[in-house]
Write an enzyme that holds these catalytic residues in place. Sequence first.
Site, mmCIF file in Angstrom:
data_model
loop_
_atom_site.group_PDB
_atom_site.id
_atom_site.type_symbol
_atom_site.label_atom_id
_atom_site.label_comp_id
_atom_site.label_asym_id
_atom_site.label_seq_id
_atom_site.Cartn_x
_atom_site.Cartn_y
_atom_site.Cartn_z
ATOM 1 N N ASP A 1 61.622 -2.984 38.277
ATOM 2 C CA ASP A 1 61.084 -1.746 38.847
ATOM 3 C C ASP A 1 61.693 -0.581 38.086
ATOM 4 O O ASP A 1 62.909 -0.386 38.111
ATOM 5 C CB ASP A 1 61.466 -1.670 40.332
ATOM 6 N N ASP B 1 57.186 3.024 38.998
ATOM 7 C CA ASP B 1 57.182 3.858 40.189
ATOM 8 C C ASP B 1 56.403 5.154 39.947
ATOM 9 O O ASP B 1 56.529 5.760 38.879
ATOM 10 C CB ASP B 1 58.643 4.175 40.559
ATOM 11 N N GLU C 1 52.444 2.179 40.258
ATOM 12 C CA GLU C 1 52.227 2.726 41.595
ATOM 13 C C GLU C 1 51.448 4.029 41.438
ATOM 14 O O GLU C 1 51.914 4.953 40.785
ATOM 15 C CB GLU C 1 53.561 2.987 42.295
ATOM 16 N N HIS D 1 58.247 -2.322 50.273
ATOM 17 C CA HIS D 1 59.479 -1.690 50.769
ATOM 18 C C HIS D 1 59.221 -0.319 51.387
ATOM 19 O O HIS D 1 60.099 0.216 52.055
ATOM 20 C CB HIS D 1 60.475 -1.552 49.616
ATOM 21 N N ASP D 2 58.049 0.255 51.159
ATOM 22 C CA ASP D 2 57.716 1.574 51.705
ATOM 23 C C ASP D 2 56.769 1.507 52.895
ATOM 24 O O ASP D 2 56.425 2.545 53.460
ATOM 25 C CB ASP D 2 57.053 2.443 50.623
#
Length: 542
Positions: A102, A203, A245, A319-320
């Site tokens: 990531d 990200d 993302e 995770h969000d």
Amino acid sequence: MLDKTKKDWWKSAVAYQIYPKSFQDTTGSGVGDLQGIIKRLDYLKTLGIDVIWLSPVCASPQVDNGYDISDYRAIDPMFGDLDDMRQLIQEGKKRGIGIMMDLVLNHSSDQHRWFLEAKTSRDNPYHDYYVWRDGTPDAFPNDMQATFGGPAWEWVPEVGQYYFHQFAPQQPDLNWENPALRREIYDMILWWMEQGVEGFRLDVIDQIAKEPDNKITNNGPRLHEFLRELSAETFQKGCLVTVGEAWGADIPRAKLYSAPDGSELSMVFQFEQMVLDQQPGKDKWDLAPLPFVKMKQSYARWQQGLHGCGWNSLFLDNHDLPRIVSRWGDDGEYRVQSAKLLATMLHGMQGTPYIYQGEELGMTNVRLPLEQYQDVEIHNMYKKRLAEGYPEEEILRSIYAKGRDNARTPMQWNGQENAGFTTGTPWLPVNPNYTSINAEAALADPDSVFWYYKKLIALRKEYPVFVEGDFTLLEEEHPQLFVYRRSTKNEQILVVCNFSGTDVSWSLPGEWTTAEMLISNYPSQVQKTLRPWEATILHRAL
């Protein structure tokens, strides 16, 4: 085992996201670590996944849980060191499991050496690695607000300028207009490729081409130019899987991101479906029931829109995001059935599925006292809404439903103290239901959510229609049923899901009455009545 030297190997792959802080602690620190992931690789091999998406493990002050990187070539000591990372990469390869790192390329930590240099002088060569604007201490360059609250500008008296940050003040935005910065980023990625990583998750990648003077944060004019250069200089030099993302992605943009020529990325995470259960025009804390028919239509648009000209990522949790079985399923009486249904609905589609740690166990949301939540976003929202006059009950209801810490509670390995996650005090409390929902119990139960996921993963490898088939939505306006067909010239599957806790009258189309049942969350074939949260995939050769 997938042949990862083959172009587009990731189309047949299934990825598994690990949030390292919450996966497995081996030191008693209360925080998960790389050795903990190594310890659990055989569990993941049993599940059948091909790639681990590893949430950030690079050195970081942890202002935003690792999404504020202070050294892209170092591992944060809380997780281990570079030797541990290299061991994880090698041990994963032995089991046919690659590591997808990531990377945060939109911003760095304010403790990164680049920024420490940048703020010393306007003449420092690193100054232009960031986005600066002139101003005075009492007059911001403009009224832009940061995602985490407050102004998007921070004053630095040493240089008499403001720097731009889309997130926390400790996360200054990088200036992609600067070729020297881009070269540093490319060299860093090539270095990680030399270490043996098999992919990257990028990200908020749609924000790198920001133009703050024009109040543009995502989808800036130079975005795809930057991505094509990034890909040519790095990803195309190996056989990698890459996913960006992109909260601002629509289908035309996703076609560019995931073009079959590999000129940008393998795929993007888009969030059109994930924002449906909030009030239109408001943010995620403004809760609304899931508009089920709109949700089906949205999935159908993306399936059809990218077929043959792009590629979908498939996910329900990360995770969000809160736990999907608590969000769209029934985490009470029908927790197991609805968790299996949600997996069936998703894994039957075209795209690369991503499983978030614990999703394969049917882990649920948690309700904690406010002071036990660790997420900065939760506390900022609580203070802001309280000051705006929202009732505390309503604020807490939003946190229980949508707070990011729902996904970040420790992985539930067994029914022992702290769910087998740590011998110390966990950094975030374990969900109290770990005594009944845990990996040890799931592995011992042949009818568990875990074994159902394993079977879904295996089906993707066995039947080409899962990877190649086109998509047709059936029962488009039905208020409870999600039914779709996938087809190639040689075979078809029919995916049937009853998204409700009640019986629904429905009969199979005639041509499917003799089809083979590949998987179902009930023991017998589809009848004229679909049972609560019933899900089935049928197959027939053409």
